[in-house]
Design a protein around this motif. Structure first.
Motif, mmCIF file in Angstrom:
data_model
loop_
_atom_site.group_PDB
_atom_site.id
_atom_site.type_symbol
_atom_site.label_atom_id
_atom_site.label_comp_id
_atom_site.label_asym_id
_atom_site.label_seq_id
_atom_site.Cartn_x
_atom_site.Cartn_y
_atom_site.Cartn_z
ATOM 1 N N GLU A 180 0.826 -1.203 0.000
ATOM 2 C CA GLU A 180 0.000 0.000 0.000
ATOM 3 C C GLU A 180 0.863 1.257 0.000
ATOM 4 O O GLU A 180 0.562 2.234 -0.701
ATOM 5 N N SER A 181 1.945 1.245 0.767
ATOM 6 C CA SER A 181 2.840 2.405 0.814
ATOM 7 C C SER A 181 3.494 2.648 -0.543
ATOM 8 O O SER A 181 3.617 3.797 -0.987
ATOM 9 N N LEU A 182 3.933 1.580 -1.187
ATOM 10 C CA LEU A 182 4.543 1.712 -2.504
ATOM 11 C C LEU A 182 3.527 2.242 -3.518
ATOM 12 O O LEU A 182 3.860 3.068 -4.372
ATOM 13 N N ALA A 183 2.300 1.769 -3.416
ATOM 14 C CA ALA A 183 1.251 2.232 -4.327
ATOM 15 C C ALA A 183 0.970 3.717 -4.124
ATOM 16 O O ALA A 183 0.801 4.472 -5.098
ATOM 17 N N GLN A 184 0.924 4.140 -2.876
ATOM 18 C CA GLN A 184 0.659 5.557 -2.599
ATOM 19 C C GLN A 184 1.795 6.435 -3.118
ATOM 20 O O GLN A 184 1.562 7.537 -3.619
ATOM 21 N N GLN A 185 3.033 5.962 -2.994
ATOM 22 C CA GLN A 185 4.154 6.742 -3.501
ATOM 23 C C GLN A 185 4.090 6.844 -5.024
ATOM 24 O O GLN A 185 4.353 7.901 -5.605
ATOM 25 N N LYS A 186 3.728 5.748 -5.676
ATOM 26 C CA LYS A 186 3.588 5.781 -7.138
ATOM 27 C C LYS A 186 2.471 6.732 -7.563
ATOM 28 O O LYS A 186 2.581 7.426 -8.583
ATOM 29 N N LEU A 187 1.396 6.765 -6.783
ATOM 30 C CA LEU A 187 0.306 7.687 -7.093
ATOM 31 C C LEU A 187 0.784 9.127 -6.968
ATOM 32 O O LEU A 187 0.472 9.966 -7.826
ATOM 33 N N LYS A 188 1.529 9.427 -5.924
ATOM 34 C CA LYS A 188 2.070 10.781 -5.749
ATOM 35 C C LYS A 188 2.929 11.175 -6.939
ATOM 36 O O LYS A 188 2.854 12.298 -7.440
ATOM 37 N N ALA B 238 27.390 19.251 -0.650
ATOM 38 C CA ALA B 238 26.553 18.387 0.188
ATOM 39 C C ALA B 238 25.328 19.133 0.697
ATOM 40 O O ALA B 238 24.224 18.584 0.748
ATOM 41 N N ILE B 239 25.515 20.399 1.079
ATOM 42 C CA ILE B 239 24.391 21.204 1.561
ATOM 43 C C ILE B 239 23.453 21.529 0.410
ATOM 44 O O ILE B 239 22.226 21.499 0.559
ATOM 45 N N LYS B 240 24.028 21.825 -0.745
ATOM 46 C CA LYS B 240 23.205 22.097 -1.930
ATOM 47 C C LYS B 240 22.333 20.885 -2.255
ATOM 48 O O LYS B 240 21.127 21.022 -2.512
ATOM 49 N N LYS B 241 22.911 19.698 -2.240
ATOM 50 C CA LYS B 241 22.163 18.474 -2.551
ATOM 51 C C LYS B 241 21.066 18.232 -1.521
ATOM 52 O O LYS B 241 19.934 17.874 -1.866
ATOM 53 N N TYR B 242 21.412 18.440 -0.266
ATOM 54 C CA TYR B 242 20.447 18.235 0.817
ATOM 55 C C TYR B 242 19.258 19.185 0.674
ATOM 56 O O TYR B 242 18.100 18.768 0.737
ATOM 57 N N VAL B 243 19.554 20.461 0.483
ATOM 58 C CA VAL B 243 18.494 21.463 0.363
ATOM 59 C C VAL B 243 17.674 21.225 -0.899
ATOM 60 O O VAL B 243 16.448 21.407 -0.899
ATOM 61 N N SER B 244 18.333 20.812 -1.971
ATOM 62 C CA SER B 244 17.621 20.512 -3.207
ATOM 63 C C SER B 244 16.562 19.434 -2.962
ATOM 64 O O SER B 244 15.427 19.548 -3.441
ATOM 65 N N ASN B 245 16.930 18.415 -2.194
ATOM 66 C CA ASN B 245 15.971 17.349 -1.871
ATOM 67 C C ASN B 245 14.823 17.872 -1.009
ATOM 68 O O ASN B 245 13.674 17.465 -1.179
ATOM 69 N N VAL B 246 15.155 18.768 -0.071
ATOM 70 C CA VAL B 246 14.126 19.352 0.787
ATOM 71 C C VAL B 246 13.136 20.165 -0.043
ATOM 72 O O VAL B 246 11.912 20.037 0.099
ATOM 73 N N VAL B 247 13.672 21.019 -0.920
ATOM 74 C CA VAL B 247 12.818 21.866 -1.761
ATOM 75 C C VAL B 247 11.940 21.001 -2.668
ATOM 76 O O VAL B 247 10.734 21.255 -2.826
ATOM 77 N N LYS B 248 12.530 19.979 -3.246
ATOM 78 C CA LYS B 248 11.779 19.096 -4.140
ATOM 79 C C LYS B 248 10.690 18.354 -3.371
ATOM 80 O O LYS B 248 9.549 18.231 -3.844
ATOM 81 N N THR B 249 11.024 17.880 -2.185
ATOM 82 C CA THR B 249 10.051 17.158 -1.359
ATOM 83 C C THR B 249 8.895 18.064 -0.963
ATOM 84 O O THR B 249 7.729 17.657 -1.002
ATOM 85 N N GLN B 250 9.220 19.287 -0.573
ATOM 86 C CA GLN B 250 8.177 20.226 -0.176
ATOM 87 C C GLN B 250 7.279 20.583 -1.358
ATOM 88 O O GLN B 250 6.053 20.681 -1.209
ATOM 89 N N ALA B 251 7.887 20.761 -2.520
ATOM 90 C CA ALA B 251 7.100 21.083 -3.717
ATOM 91 C C ALA B 251 6.172 19.921 -4.072
ATOM 92 O O ALA B 251 5.001 20.128 -4.423
ATOM 93 N N ALA B 252 6.704 18.707 -3.953
ATOM 94 C CA ALA B 252 5.890 17.526 -4.253
ATOM 95 C C ALA B 252 4.757 17.385 -3.255
ATOM 96 O O ALA B 252 3.625 17.050 -3.617
ATOM 97 N N SER B 253 5.052 17.659 -1.992
ATOM 98 C CA SER B 253 4.036 17.556 -0.947
ATOM 99 C C SER B 253 2.920 18.566 -1.171
ATOM 100 O O SER B 253 1.731 18.250 -1.035
ATOM 101 N N THR B 254 3.307 19.798 -1.531
ATOM 102 C CA THR B 254 2.314 20.837 -1.793
ATOM 103 C C THR B 254 1.459 20.485 -2.997
ATOM 104 O O THR B 254 0.225 20.605 -2.967
ATOM 105 N N ALA B 255 2.114 20.025 -4.052
ATOM 106 C CA ALA B 255 1.381 19.664 -5.270
ATOM 107 C C ALA B 255 0.425 18.507 -5.009
ATOM 108 O O ALA B 255 -0.718 18.507 -5.488
ATOM 109 N N TYR B 256 0.888 17.539 -4.239
ATOM 110 C CA TYR B 256 0.039 16.384 -3.941
ATOM 111 C C TYR B 256 -1.146 16.788 -3.068
ATOM 112 O O TYR B 256 -2.276 16.339 -3.282
ATOM 113 N N SER B 257 -0.900 17.641 -2.075
ATOM 114 C CA SER B 257 -1.980 18.106 -1.198
ATOM 115 C C SER B 257 -3.039 18.856 -1.990
ATOM 116 O O SER B 257 -4.244 18.690 -1.759
ATOM 117 N N GLU B 258 -2.584 19.693 -2.920
ATOM 118 C CA GLU B 258 -3.521 20.444 -3.750
ATOM 119 C C GLU B 258 -4.317 19.499 -4.642
ATOM 120 O O GLU B 258 -5.528 19.674 -4.822
#
Length: 406
Positions: A191-199, A345-365
């Motif tokens: 179920e978790s894998l399916a939800q991630q694929k849906l996102k 390393a910080i650039k990569k980390y923040v890039s992942n954070v920004v991408k995750t937040q954008a994905a979360s916002t888009a999915y919530s909408e």
């Protein structure tokens, strides 16, 4: 070296359970000082997921109680979601199962719990129906978007979890603690894998632009400014070690430090010769940036006193004795003006954070709009529902040990 991590217990109300189940993952934190500690931290992460899954199960998203002894079912339909009926009996069984699980079998205890959590039977039922409704909608959306999860994908996820937890035997033992078997856990994995694929299907996101990364760092500069990268030499000491063993380990760490300070050994060579931290030893002692992970207090304090290139004195922690070298330092006076100022390393980390937040916002909408577009009908609560108790005269508990857990 261990990360310090708080564990939160999922509250038993459907609203809290649904929040726990749908909340975005906390930022993943890494530590590199001990391979053993790495495994423990991964297990903690797995357990956090288990708690989330447990919350879903308690709220009726993944399980239904069948023991109806002691109460009568009302029959009927609680809600209809795009033509799919959620039966009243399903809702009742789950609520009554929850009451039993948490010890609220007496009506007065159940009433007290509801009042303590600012709930009524009707509100509790509505929250539980909302949880079911979201799951049904997500399952419908998965079908609409052609989301499937193969047995091979589930098996790979299972093997990865077992490996991270120190083997299948150890992981199964941990699962048993939370009331799971291998099969039921694999169901939750699917179920978790399916939800991630849906996102990924409904809320795809692209790699953040450099300007977005810079903006995010500037908005959260205190979280990244003055970050220090370090390398570590660890002489391990068991928690139950004798005073003699501790003294010997400290002397070995001091011997290592003396050879570094005298120039007899470079720090990197000393790592190879002395360090017992297998995780960082493979990286010449590198344990990354302190702002991207969490070190034990004594290590962090010592590191904050170092400039780039400095080597610490012998530092004691719960894991033994460390010799620490500050290998890099990130600081800007006012703000980041150019992405090249930011370590990779910080650039990569923040890039992942920004991408995750954008994905979360888009999915919530997307999810919010999907719910609005759905044809959902919630029927009134049956007056004779076994969980519909009177709250008349019940006041909130005055003690701090009420049933609420947050």
């Amino acid at each position: 070296m261990a990360n310090k991590k708080k564990n939160s217990e999922a509250a038993p109300t459907p609203e809290q359970q649904a929040r726990a189940a749908s909340s975005s993952r906390k930022k993943q934190r890494k530590t590199y000082v001990s391979k053993t500690v790495k495994i423990v931290l991964v297990v903690i992460g797995v357990l956090a997921m288990l708690l989330s899954v447990s919350a879903m199960a308690c709220s009726g998203l993944m399980s239904q109680a069948e023991d109806t002894s002691g109460y009568k079912l009302t029959g009927g339909v609680a809600a209809t979601i795009n033509g799919t009926n959620l039966t009243e009996d399903t809702v009742t069984k789950q609520i009554m199962s929850m009451r039993t699980s948490y010890g609220y079998t007496k009506d007065e205890d159940w009433a007290q719990y509801l009042v303590d959590n600012d709930l009524t039977p009707k509100k509790y039922r509505k929250q539980l129906i909302d949880s079911y409704t979201q799951q049904i909608l997500l399952q419908q959306a998965q079908k609409e978007n052609g989301v499937t999860v193969s047995d091979e994908e589930v098996e790979k996820a299972w093997k990865d979890a077992c490996k991270s937890a120190g083997g299948a035997k150890a992981f199964k033992k941990t699962l048993k603690t939370y009331g799971y078997t291998e099969d039921t856990y694999k169901d939750s994995l699917k179920e978790s894998l399916a939800q991630q694929k849906l996102k990924d299907a409904v809320a795809p996101t692209s790699k953040p632009k450099d300007s977005e990364i810079v903006d995010y760092i500037n908005e959260n500069l205190s979280s990244y400014n003055d970050a220090r990268r370090s390398s570590n030499i660890l002489i391990k000491v068991d928690s139950d070690a004798s005073d003699e063993d501790k003294a010997a380990a400290k002397a070995k760490a001091q011997e290592c430090l003396d050879k570094i300070n005298s120039g007899e050994l470079s720090f990197e060579d000393a790592v190879e010769q002395y360090s017992e931290d297998t995780g960082s030893k493979e990286k010449k002692g590198d344990v990354g940036w302190d702002k991207l992970t969490t070190f034990v207090d004594s290590y962090q304090t010592a590191l904050e006193g170092l400039n780039k290139g400095d080597v610490s004195d012998v530092v004691e922690s719960t894991y033994g004795y460390h010799v620490i070298k500050c290998t890099d330092y990130f600081h800007v006076d006012n703000q980041v003006d150019d992405i090249n100022q930011v370590p990779k390393a910080i650039k990569k980390y923040v890039s992942n954070v920004v991408k995750t937040q954008a994905a979360s916002t888009a999915y919530s909408e997307w999810l919010e709009q999907y719910k609005k577009d759905a044809d959902i009908t919630v029927n009134p609560m049956p007056k004779d529902a076994p969980y519909n108790v009177s709250l008349k005269g019940v006041t909130k508990s005055s003690t701090d040990d009420s049933s609420t857990t947050e």
